[in-house]
Design a protein around this motif. Structure first.
Motif, PDB file in Angstrom:
ATOM      1  N   GLU A 100       0.897  -1.276  -0.009  1.00  0.00           N
ATOM      2  CA  GLU A 100      -0.018  -0.027  -0.097  1.00  0.00           C
ATOM      3  C   GLU A 100       0.803   1.417  -0.025  1.00  0.00           C
ATOM      4  N   ALA A 101       2.010   1.278   0.750  1.00  0.00           N
ATOM      5  CA  ALA A 101       2.910   2.479   0.639  1.00  0.00           C
ATOM      6  C   ALA A 101       3.456   2.492  -0.474  1.00  0.00           C
ATOM      7  N   LEU A 102       3.856   1.328  -1.134  1.00  0.00           N
ATOM      8  CA  LEU A 102       4.603   1.685  -2.382  1.00  0.00           C
ATOM      9  C   LEU A 102       3.774   2.460  -3.537  1.00  0.00           C
ATOM     10  N   ASN A 103       2.417   1.955  -3.276  1.00  0.00           N
ATOM     11  CA  ASN A 103       1.321   2.624  -3.999  1.00  0.00           C
ATOM     12  C   ASN A 103       1.178   3.943  -3.932  1.00  0.00           C
ATOM     13  N   SER A 104       1.281   4.423  -2.570  1.00  0.00           N
ATOM     14  CA  SER A 104       1.074   5.784  -2.164  1.00  0.00           C
ATOM     15  C   SER A 104       2.204   6.692  -2.820  1.00  0.00           C
ATOM     16  N   TRP A 105       3.371   6.070  -2.483  1.00  0.00           N
ATOM     17  CA  TRP A 105       4.844   6.853  -2.934  1.00  0.00           C
ATOM     18  C   TRP A 105       4.589   6.956  -4.262  1.00  0.00           C
ATOM     19  N   ALA A 106       4.190   6.148  -5.078  1.00  0.00           N
ATOM     20  CA  ALA A 106       4.248   6.255  -6.509  1.00  0.00           C
ATOM     21  C   ALA A 106       3.317   7.185  -6.844  1.00  0.00           C
ATOM     22  N   LYS A 107       2.088   7.240  -6.242  1.00  0.00           N
ATOM     23  CA  LYS A 107       0.871   8.291  -6.486  1.00  0.00           C
ATOM     24  C   LYS A 107       1.490   9.716  -6.243  1.00  0.00           C
ATOM     25  N   GLU A 108       2.273  10.092  -5.088  1.00  0.00           N
ATOM     26  CA  GLU A 108       2.878  11.076  -4.720  1.00  0.00           C
ATOM     27  C   GLU A 108       3.536  11.772  -5.841  1.00  0.00           C
ATOM     28  N   LYS A 109       4.637  10.788  -6.362  1.00  0.00           N
ATOM     29  CA  LYS A 109       5.672  11.262  -7.090  1.00  0.00           C
ATOM     30  C   LYS A 109       5.138  11.130  -8.650  1.00  0.00           C
ATOM     31  N   PHE A 110       4.319  10.421  -8.915  1.00  0.00           N
ATOM     32  CA  PHE A 110       3.939  10.093 -10.535  1.00  0.00           C
ATOM     33  C   PHE A 110       2.511  10.178 -10.778  1.00  0.00           C
ATOM     34  N   PHE A 111       1.779  10.728  -9.689  1.00  0.00           N
ATOM     35  CA  PHE A 111       0.167  10.757  -9.550  1.00  0.00           C
ATOM     36  C   PHE A 111      -0.477   9.693 -10.391  1.00  0.00           C
ATOM     37  N   LYS A 112       0.288   8.323 -10.164  1.00  0.00           N
ATOM     38  CA  LYS A 112      -0.419   7.126 -10.616  1.00  0.00           C
ATOM     39  C   LYS A 112       0.157   5.906  -9.584  1.00  0.00           C
ATOM     40  N   GLY A 113      -0.576   5.012  -9.684  1.00  0.00           N
ATOM     41  CA  GLY A 113      -0.490   3.783  -8.842  1.00  0.00           C
ATOM     42  C   GLY A 113       0.804   3.081  -9.401  1.00  0.00           C
ATOM     43  N   PHE A 114       1.152   2.481  -8.270  1.00  0.00           N
ATOM     44  CA  PHE A 114       2.686   1.310  -8.502  1.00  0.00           C
ATOM     45  C   PHE A 114       2.421   0.797 -10.069  1.00  0.00           C
ATOM     46  N   GLN A 115       1.220   0.163  -9.937  1.00  0.00           N
ATOM     47  CA  GLN A 115       1.085  -0.771 -11.453  1.00  0.00           C
ATOM     48  C   GLN A 115       1.221  -0.007 -12.839  1.00  0.00           C
ATOM     49  N   SER A 116       0.788   1.277 -12.453  1.00  0.00           N
ATOM     50  CA  SER A 116       0.549   2.181 -13.847  1.00  0.00           C
ATOM     51  C   SER A 116       1.923   2.879 -14.055  1.00  0.00           C
ATOM     52  N   ILE A 117       2.681   2.992 -13.315  1.00  0.00           N
ATOM     53  CA  ILE A 117       3.719   3.758 -13.409  1.00  0.00           C
ATOM     54  C   ILE A 117       4.896   2.948 -14.516  1.00  0.00           C
ATOM     55  N   ARG A 118       5.658   3.486 -15.321  1.00  0.00           N
ATOM     56  CA  ARG A 118       6.737   2.857 -16.286  1.00  0.00           C
ATOM     57  C   ARG A 118       7.466   1.741 -15.344  1.00  0.00           C
ATOM     58  N   GLN A 119       7.894   0.857 -16.091  1.00  0.00           N
ATOM     59  CA  GLN A 119       8.723  -0.222 -15.544  1.00  0.00           C
ATOM     60  C   GLN A 119       9.997   0.120 -14.968  1.00  0.00           C
ATOM     61  N   GLU A 120      10.625   1.277 -15.526  1.00  0.00           N
ATOM     62  CA  GLU A 120      11.823   1.721 -14.879  1.00  0.00           C
ATOM     63  C   GLU A 120      11.697   2.440 -13.794  1.00  0.00           C
ATOM     64  N   GLN A 121      10.460   3.100 -13.780  1.00  0.00           N
ATOM     65  CA  GLN A 121      10.239   3.776 -12.515  1.00  0.00           C
ATOM     66  C   GLN A 121       9.911   2.951 -11.368  1.00  0.00           C
ATOM     67  N   GLN A 122       9.265   1.882 -11.664  1.00  0.00           N
ATOM     68  CA  GLN A 122       8.947   0.556 -10.691  1.00  0.00           C
ATOM     69  C   GLN A 122      10.341   0.025 -10.235  1.00  0.00           C
ATOM     70  N   LEU A 123      11.219  -0.140 -11.061  1.00  0.00           N
ATOM     71  CA  LEU A 123      12.594  -0.726 -10.796  1.00  0.00           C
ATOM     72  C   LEU A 123      13.224   0.231  -9.969  1.00  0.00           C
ATOM     73  N   GLU A 124      13.066   1.437 -10.007  1.00  0.00           N
ATOM     74  CA  GLU A 124      13.952   2.354  -9.273  1.00  0.00           C
ATOM     75  C   GLU A 124      13.303   2.394  -7.773  1.00  0.00           C
ATOM     76  N   PHE A 125      11.766   2.533  -7.854  1.00  0.00           N
ATOM     77  CA  PHE A 125      11.324   2.236  -6.409  1.00  0.00           C
ATOM     78  C   PHE A 125      11.683   1.276  -5.557  1.00  0.00           C
ATOM     79  N   LEU A 126      11.884   0.037  -6.351  1.00  0.00           N
ATOM     80  CA  LEU A 126      12.381  -1.148  -5.435  1.00  0.00           C
ATOM     81  C   LEU A 126      13.737  -1.070  -5.112  1.00  0.00           C
ATOM     82  N   GLN A 127      14.549  -0.504  -5.964  1.00  0.00           N
ATOM     83  CA  GLN A 127      15.991  -0.303  -5.682  1.00  0.00           C
ATOM     84  C   GLN A 127      16.394   0.628  -4.479  1.00  0.00           C
TER      85      GLN A 127
END
Lengths: 200, 540
Positions: A100-127
């Protein structure tokens, strides 16, 4: 993952399952579905799959669904979680609040949920999560972020390398009981083992 | 607890009787000669030895009486659920992992999931303080254990090389060494030979020929997941059934929650929980053999008005000096297929770096093992312990048949800061969970760095490239160490607690130092020696 990446594109470990003991055959067979989710909502399942896609570098929907199903089962397991850092919540709470927190961080930064951001952005979040580099809001300390990454990764990779399609990809001989392996020496294989296709 | 496992097991076992309930216990409310808590490597040997001597003995095990055919599978993920997974709080710079990593559950304990590597400790292991000025000396010497090492090796027909070049025992072993060895073991021996390092086929508790109605190994490779063909020794298939045949009673799925103490400060038996109900077993002697975390935890959780700091704890050392072995894995890629999944995992070893060599800048040493792997074990540890995941992990695993692996078994010096204590958090029985603190010391770190370099050299000499390292640990020892001085140890040289004359503690928790060898044979030899002492005491 495309089968063409495999060094053993013609090998199918499931074709050997008549040689396996019944208990193992039953356990491995369940990984092919269908799955009944008892805890994770469809949204949570999708989040786990999105995370697993990056962690395991796996793109097949069937394999990702099995990984989510394994997480679902583990979070409801009456067994303990072997070890936990003091101050970090129990596994179920950690994982559910963590995705849930991953999803919120994604929304704060990219205005989209974790699943909807680009693959490179997802990867960066996990790194960033791996080293505790995400925002430390709502109690997400460096240590708690690292623990979330470690528990999620453990669950995802355990499930991934337990899927028989992945065993076929990597050329793993599989359960092989009761027949075992007769030719174990360097360079020798039993007739039924995966063989590399010349030139692949 | 019944809901922990999918297979329904009987919980009371004696003579030809097997019951799924505790209404027909053999000894019931009677006081028996001895009760043993935990039926792993030590508990199994103790049970068998005491039953054989004609003592009335009951073994109580928290987990099930496994049926290898019904409960085990040729599957790594499934095997994870068979371990002792009860949550422990883990702290420190190098916080330990438990579960399948080192903690067994059910009859057989760790012997169900060990690789079968069967080493004696070296003479120097018992005299580390004297020889190296570090750690502490054991109250016994190698010579005290030697007859028990021989006895155990004969009893289970350890298979090993004709000549073993290291330590005080040079073979031959009761059964010949395993042949053939795996591709990974061949690569290891080739690399060692290139560098002038001695290597041998591993001494193993996996007979190389049929023994006792059991078949030899079929090289399936699942030693850590539970041996289905019963080729690998475990106390589940050897000592415990034989003990039952000699008159012992075994209670399983029974969690011992407290050791009972009378007003005079002697122990009188144990309280245990089965399926939510509490029972007692009275005994003249209580032997705790529940491994390095649960043993101190039970002693601390049994605190009472006579012993407010826990049992056997006048020294304050119950739970202290916990050790592991550094168990780092080094992988390298080859131009030919190695196929790590084939064969008994450890088939070749070297102890050329076991003894202290001060030119290396640290004391003590390590063993090196050619160590096979299955996919989950390799991939998960690479991801969680070495930060290799995503595309990089996928690329490695697509070529995993081209990887060889060497694993370190590195000595870890005892440190009083590394310990088991009770946490604030409670388990399902309302008992405080264990909290375990562990950090490597400076000597341990130097030893690890040296060992890793040596693994890389051997792999390179055999033709390997692109090595990578996965930090890991193996085995637990210490927490109730033995010694001569009651102020500086928990039990005496016969594993009897200094504080309570009829309380014994006999498992890996009594280790004073860790050695650089897999501990199972030493655990079993100590158990056989302790059993002999209890039997002699009983005859007086």
């Amino acid at each position: 993952m495309m089968r063409s990446e495999s060094l053993y594109p013609d090998y199918d470990v499931l074709a050997l399952q008549d040689e396996w003991d019944a208990h193992t055959r039953q356990i491995v067979g369940k990984r092919l579905g269908p799955f009944q989710f008892k805890l994770l909502t469809p949204e949570q399942q999708d989040l786990i799959k999105a995370v697993a896609r990056q962690l395991a570098y796996e793109h097949r929907e069937e394999v990702l669904t099995w990984i989510a199903a394994h997480v679902d089962e583990q979070l409801l397991s009456p067994l303990g979680e072997a070890q936990r850092r003091p101050g970090v919540p129990p596994q179920k709470e950690l994982i559910l609040s963590g995705i849930e927190a991953l999803n919120s961080w994604a929304k704060e930064k990219f205005f989209k949920g974790f699943q909807s951001i680009r693959q490179e952005q997802q990867l960066e979040f996990l790194q960033l999560l791996e080293v505790g580099g995400l925002p430390q809001d709502h109690g997400w300390t460096v240590e708690k972020q690292k623990e979330l990454f470690k528990k999620l990764t453990g669950l995802v990779i355990s499930a991934h390398y337990s899927h028989p399609w992945v065993w076929s990809d990597i050329g793993y001989g599989g359960p092989a009981y009761p027949r075992g392996y007769v030719r174990v020496e360097l360079g020798l294989t039993d007739p039924w083992e995966p063989k590399q296709v010349p030139g692949s | 607890m019944a809901e922990r496992i999918s297979v329904q097991h009987n919980c009371d076992h004696y003579n030809a009787e097997r019951y799924p309930h505790l209404n027909k216990r053999k000894f019931g409310n009677q006081e028996v000669d001895a009760v043993i808590v935990g039926l792993g490597a030590a508990g199994g040997v103790l049970l068998y030895e005491l039953a054989q001597a004609g003592l009335d003995v009951v073994g109580i095990e928290a987990g099930p009486f496994w049926d290898p055919q019904a409960d085990f599978a040729s599957d790594e993920l499934h095997a994870q659920s068979l371990a002792w997974n009860d949550t422990r709080l883990s702290t420190g710079n190098d916080a330990l992992e438990f579960g399948a990593n080192n903690s067994g559950r059910g009859v057989g304990g760790g012997t169900v999931h060990f690789t079968g590597v069967f080493y004696r400790f070296h003479e120097s292991d018992f005299r580390v303080r004297t020889l190296d000025g570090a750690g502490e000396d054991w109250p016994i010497d190698y010579a005290d254990l030697a007859p028990y090492y021989s006895k155990i090796e004969q009893e289970i027909k350890v298979s090993g090389p004709k000549e073993f070049p290291w330590g005080a025992f040079h073979g031959p072993y009761p059964y010949p060494e395993r042949s053939p060895i795996s591709g990974n073991a061949e690569i290891f021996r080739r690399g060692c030979a290139e560098l002038g390092i001695r290597s041998t086929v591993a001494p193993l508790a996996i007979p190389s020929a049929p023994f006792d109605g059991r078949p030899p190994c079929i090289n399936r490779g699942f030693c850590n997941q539970g041996c289905m063909p019963n080729a690998k020794f475990s106390t589940l298939i050897h000592h415990v059934p034989k003990a039952i045949a000699q008159g012992a009673e075994v209670l399983t799925d029974c969690m011992v929650t407290r050791i009972l103490v009378d007003k005079q400060g002697r122990v009188t038996g144990v309280e245990f929980n089965h399926d939510g109900k509490y029972y007692e077993q009275k005994a003249q002697v209580v032997i705790v053999a529940a491994f390095a975390v649960e043993t101190p935890r039970l002693l601390l959780n049994s605190a009472c008005s006579q012993f407010p700091d826990g049992l056997a704890n006048s020294s304050g050392l119950v739970g202290k000096y916990l050790m592991t072995h550094s168990g780092h894995d080094v992988y390298a890629r080859f131009d030919q297929e190695i196929r790590l999944y084939k064969g008994t995992p450890v088939l070749a070893v070297s102890q050329d770096f076991y003894e202290t060599d001060l030119s290396r800048g640290f004391v003590r040493g390590y063993s090196l093992h050619a160590h096979g792997s299955r996919p989950l074990g390799m991939a998960v540890k690479a991801a969680t312990n070495a930060g290799i995941w995503g595309q990089k992990l996928r690329e490695i695993m697509l070529h995993w048949n081209y990887y060889a692996r060497i694993t370190l078994v590195g000595e870890v010096l005892p440190d009083i800061q590394n310990c088991v204590t009770l946490s604030e958090e409670k388990d399902e029985y309302g008992l405080p969970r264990a909290q375990v603190h562990f950090s490597y010391g400076a000597n341990d770190q130097k030893l690890i760095a040296h060992g890793i370099d040596k693994c890389k050299e051997i792999l390179a000499a055999a033709g390997g490239r692109d090595p990578f390292v996965v930090p890991d640990s193996a085995h637990l020892m210490g927490g109730c160490r033995m010694g001569k001085d009651p102020q500086n140890s928990v039990v005496n040289e016969f594993c009897r607690s200094h504080d309570i004359p009829n309380l014994y503690i006999c498992d890996a928790s009594v280790f004073v130092t860790s050695g650089a060898a897999n501990p199972t044979e030493t655990v079993m030899a100590l158990a056989a020696r302790t059993a002999g002492r209890i039997i002699r005491e009983g005859k007086k």
